[in-house]
Write a protein that holds these residues in place. Sequence first.
Motif, short mmCIF file in Angstrom:
data_model
loop_
_atom_site.label_atom_id
_atom_site.label_comp_id
_atom_site.label_asym_id
_atom_site.label_seq_id
_atom_site.Cartn_x
_atom_site.Cartn_y
_atom_site.Cartn_z
N LEU A 1 0.83 -1.21 0.00
CA LEU A 1 0.00 0.00 0.00
C LEU A 1 0.86 1.25 0.00
O LEU A 1 0.52 2.25 -0.63
CB LEU A 1 -0.94 -0.01 1.21
CG LEU A 1 -2.07 -1.03 1.15
CD1 LEU A 1 -2.87 -1.03 2.44
CD2 LEU A 1 -2.99 -0.74 -0.03
N LYS A 2 1.98 1.18 0.70
CA LYS A 2 2.86 2.34 0.74
C LYS A 2 3.56 2.54 -0.61
O LYS A 2 3.55 3.62 -1.17
CB LYS A 2 3.91 2.18 1.84
CG LYS A 2 4.87 3.38 1.91
CD LYS A 2 6.01 3.10 2.88
CE LYS A 2 7.10 4.15 2.80
NZ LYS A 2 6.87 5.25 3.74
N ALA A 3 4.13 1.45 -1.12
CA ALA A 3 4.92 1.57 -2.34
C ALA A 3 4.04 1.90 -3.54
O ALA A 3 4.42 2.70 -4.39
CB ALA A 3 5.69 0.26 -2.58
N ARG A 4 2.87 1.28 -3.61
CA ARG A 4 2.04 1.47 -4.80
C ARG A 4 1.18 2.73 -4.72
O ARG A 4 0.98 3.42 -5.71
CB ARG A 4 1.11 0.26 -4.97
CG ARG A 4 1.82 -0.98 -5.45
CD ARG A 4 2.18 -0.83 -6.94
NE ARG A 4 3.50 -1.36 -7.20
CZ ARG A 4 3.73 -2.51 -7.81
NH1 ARG A 4 2.76 -3.24 -8.22
NH2 ARG A 4 4.97 -2.94 -7.99
N LEU A 5 0.63 2.98 -3.51
CA LEU A 5 -0.35 4.07 -3.41
C LEU A 5 0.11 5.22 -2.53
O LEU A 5 -0.53 6.26 -2.47
CB LEU A 5 -1.67 3.54 -2.85
CG LEU A 5 -2.35 2.42 -3.64
CD1 LEU A 5 -3.55 1.90 -2.88
CD2 LEU A 5 -2.77 2.93 -5.00
N GLY A 6 1.21 5.00 -1.83
CA GLY A 6 1.66 6.04 -0.93
C GLY A 6 0.86 6.16 0.35
O GLY A 6 0.78 7.21 0.96
N VAL A 7 0.23 5.05 0.77
CA VAL A 7 -0.54 5.08 2.02
C VAL A 7 0.42 5.00 3.21
O VAL A 7 1.33 4.17 3.23
CB VAL A 7 -1.53 3.89 2.08
CG1 VAL A 7 -2.31 3.92 3.38
CG2 VAL A 7 -2.47 3.93 0.90
N ASN A 8 0.20 5.86 4.17
CA ASN A 8 1.08 5.93 5.34
C ASN A 8 1.13 4.59 6.09
O ASN A 8 0.12 4.09 6.57
CB ASN A 8 0.57 7.03 6.28
CG ASN A 8 1.49 7.23 7.46
OD1 ASN A 8 2.08 6.28 7.96
ND2 ASN A 8 1.63 8.46 7.89
N GLU A 9 2.35 4.02 6.18
CA GLU A 9 2.47 2.68 6.75
C GLU A 9 2.30 2.68 8.27
O GLU A 9 1.93 1.67 8.86
CB GLU A 9 3.82 2.06 6.37
CG GLU A 9 5.03 2.58 7.14
CD GLU A 9 5.53 3.93 6.63
OE1 GLU A 9 4.83 4.55 5.80
OE2 GLU A 9 6.62 4.36 7.07
N ILE A 10 2.55 3.82 8.91
CA ILE A 10 2.39 3.85 10.36
C ILE A 10 0.92 3.60 10.70
O ILE A 10 0.59 2.81 11.58
CB ILE A 10 2.82 5.21 10.95
CG1 ILE A 10 4.30 5.45 10.61
CG2 ILE A 10 2.59 5.26 12.43
CD1 ILE A 10 4.85 6.73 11.14
#
Lengths: 364, 383, 284
Positions: A145-154
């Motif tokens: 989700l972070k790498a593909r969409l830039g969703v905050n992993e925290i």
Amino acid sequence: MNKPPPSLRRWVFEPDPNPPASRLWLVSLLAILAAFLASGLIFWAYGVSPLTAYITVIQGTLFDSTGLAEVLRRFIPLVLIGSGLTLAFRAQFFNIGAEGQLLMGAVAAAGIALFVPLPAALVLPTMFVVGFLAGGAYALVAAVLKARLGVNEILTTLMFNYVASYLVIYLINGPWQGKTVRGFAYTDPFPPAAVLPTLPGTLVHWPTLILGLIMTVFLQLLLSRSVLGYELRVAGANPTAARYAGISATKVVWLVALCSGGAAGLAGVGEAAGIHQKLLDPSQISLGYGFTAVIVAYLARGNPILTIPTALLMAILFAGGDVMKVSLQMPFRVIDALSGLLLLFLIGSERLVEYRLRRKENPQ
Amino acid sequence: MKLRWIALAAVFLGAMGLAQSAKLKACFVYVGPPGDYGWTFAHDQGRKLAEKALPWLETKYVESVPEGQAMPFIDKFVKDGCQVIFTTSFGYMDETVAAAKKYPNVIFAHNAGYKRAPNLATYMADFYQVYYLSGLMAGALTKTDKVGYVGAYPVPEVKRHIDAFALGVQATNPKATVNVKWINAWFDPAKAAEAANALIAEGSDVFSYTEDSPTTIQVAAKKNLLAIGSHYSPMLKYAPNNVVSGQIVHWDKIYIDFLTKVHNGTYTNKNLQNVDYWWLLSHNAVELGADINMPINPKFIPALKAKMVKDSAGKMVSVYDLVMTQLKEMSQPKPSFDPFTGPLKDRNGVLRVPAGKTMTEEELTSMEWAAPGVVGAWPNEPK
Amino acid sequence: MNELLSVLGQAVAFGTPILLAALGEVVAERAGVVNLGVEGMMALGALAAFATAQTTGNLLLGLLMGVLVGALAAAIHALVAVTLRANQFVSGLALTALGLGVSGLLGQHFVGSPLLEPLPGAEFRIGAVLLAIGVWGVLYLTQTGLILRSVGENPGAVDVMGISVVRVRWLAVLFGGAMAGLAGSYLSLSYRPAWVDGTTAGLGWIAVALTIFVGWHPVRAILGAFFFGLLYHLAFRLQGRVPSEFLLMLPYLLVVVVLSLAALRRQQGAAPEALGLPYKRGER
């Protein structure tokens, strides 16, 4: 009145463009001392002399065989998770979902132990491999989700902690509830082949301990001696430069998610197979190791190998809390208060590293 | 290392009364914090009362010990010279068995379990009679014919209590149902509140519960509904106008009896294989009460006196008299009345207890079926 | 119809404390500061409110103390994460541990003695909704709100205008703490008027989830809070048909879904641009 002449030199507190590495350690040490002083105040408010408290803790953990074993037992999940997290933090992947990844490891361990028929010799190795994959895969969701969409992993990893916790509660109250547990929320006990050996008379499941130590060394080598490690360091320190150098940020994020989630998964296998020998309520499986490991990793400043001393420190704190419970009849909340303070002082003091105290010529 | 062994030997000598302290040292492993005002709070009260009552007793405790991790604390207790160790949760069963084997000279007592050893006894103060009496009142007081029950986990202990409660409810009000919601936690005020709210929304107006906080009572009181809800500890003060009665535990009765027998040599580390405390009303280990020595909140006595039902002999009596008579009866050393006396069918009509039989402790501690009138999910319900 | 109203009523009652706490978090995060210490601040607020009300007999004084102590706890976060520019997420986690720890330790004396005359709940419920609208008004209709949001989006630009980013962030974080304290006070003075260790039972975390779920929007937070309340309520209403655990985990899963969807539409879920980033003059 005769005023003394103003001193020509005075102390100044100023930004230091090139702080020496040693200052980091000095400041951290001071922060730890300050945190202990501050928690001393809480002990005092509670009615226990801080000095007595600390002496009791040190005696009960480091100078007592049971205490030492208790430290070691806490050290296992902390060093495993912590070493994985140092890597993740170094790559700017702020995985705070180790608690959930640990639970997924424990779920995987229970699944293999209870429902997959395997030759006895293969059971434990399979549990560890699948546990690693389960924890890793769980972290990987956040990484994708972070790498593909830039969703905050925290935020995602934090939320996944709760999802994992409810999953475990569902399993032990539902489909995985044991036949021999009289309706209590446990699975059946693991068969003997799925139980980790412990050091006699203790809860120290030594195979996981060895695994943890190997993990720190392996991750340290990966970080400092491999191409992957180089890419990781560059991507973490300077994402723009990494992009120009043709380093795939996606690959790095996936790698650290797999490693940190997988390490937490291993810790989950260790807790399930070494201590409980069954799956049970999430609050009993992990005592907040996933969160405490954030401190462990933070203190190790991106060096997996340094999690050995930092995990030891936090393990002493954990075991020390237990000693306070028994010897001073204090509530379990002591540990929360102490680790909260410790963490606040440590991260708060970080900024001080960039400053220096210097005697300066007075311009007057 | 050597020094430590000498110290350890000294502790043992001390334990045998040869050295300084002649006090008996009893130590308690708690599963929660005494701050829960529930299960652990009640055990801690019992410990304090025992210490007060027995001048030769010295106690220690450790709180919030996670399941599966009690052994290191037991090790520490033994090192500290504890001669009797109480482990106060079902979840410690296997560890207590292992500890008893590891320390054959120490006396253990495990709460709510069923495995014993020569130096390991079991003990339980059980509420099922009290829940039956609670049910009698709930059945009489409900206006909607729906009684609510917030259950912790669907384990035999809680199922037994709900069943006893439901049998009571149906004895005074055959139309009434006992609606159950599970929260799958021993302690969770947020879930208990929402479970109680769900029951309220579905029409329940009298409540009982198994959860370690006073939440259910407070939620009921807010809607001015009733609770038969002193659970473990007196809760009248939590809602003086809404708490009718409840189930109060006196662990001290068991602790004092057990420790006295250890102290005077009746119990040793060799003869506990068959020592099982299953203490009920007759031992005063449990009490029906809105508060200590107040079986029924006086505010509700008129209503209970006004409601007439048939007793077992077919005579019309008030619910108040029925409760008080049966309370007195079950407080006798050998009660002639037991709620789990056959014929009893479960809610699906299957005969569970044949006529003339009374359920044994073994049957009670492993019961899974649901009594008639119980409504709601019932995991592991036997077919 | 009656049934529907009762379900909604329950949803609102459950939603109130999480709405209050989430409003505070919305403001803090709008200013660019994530505070994961909500659970801890709420616990401290709940204890302070209860202890004060219990010892003085004055409920409103208790409420005030709950709010104050919540803000005081938030000041720790502001000091560490805003002034000293430490990692906001780690600081918040630490604050939660500290708050739960200290409240559990100091609360021991207050266990087992309830408040006999709690505060009414209706005022809190209405108050929470009004506060949400008020926060929306301030955020979107006033100069103050514009500055606050700008601090969360582009602190550098605000700084250039001569407004102290640190000061705005401090105030936003303090407001967040005060609201968490208020939510805690609602629990201990009204909803379950007693002190038990662990009384917040994870509601603070649900508030954090809610903040993200509603896209940092105070009015949507009203609906979101009631929606979460509905899920929680249904978890028990539908027991036996749907495993409660699935409904209880849904809020957390939905947060991830919402974040992902927003990211897919390249909106970043309306997350403030500078969320989670410490501000230092001269950087960026």
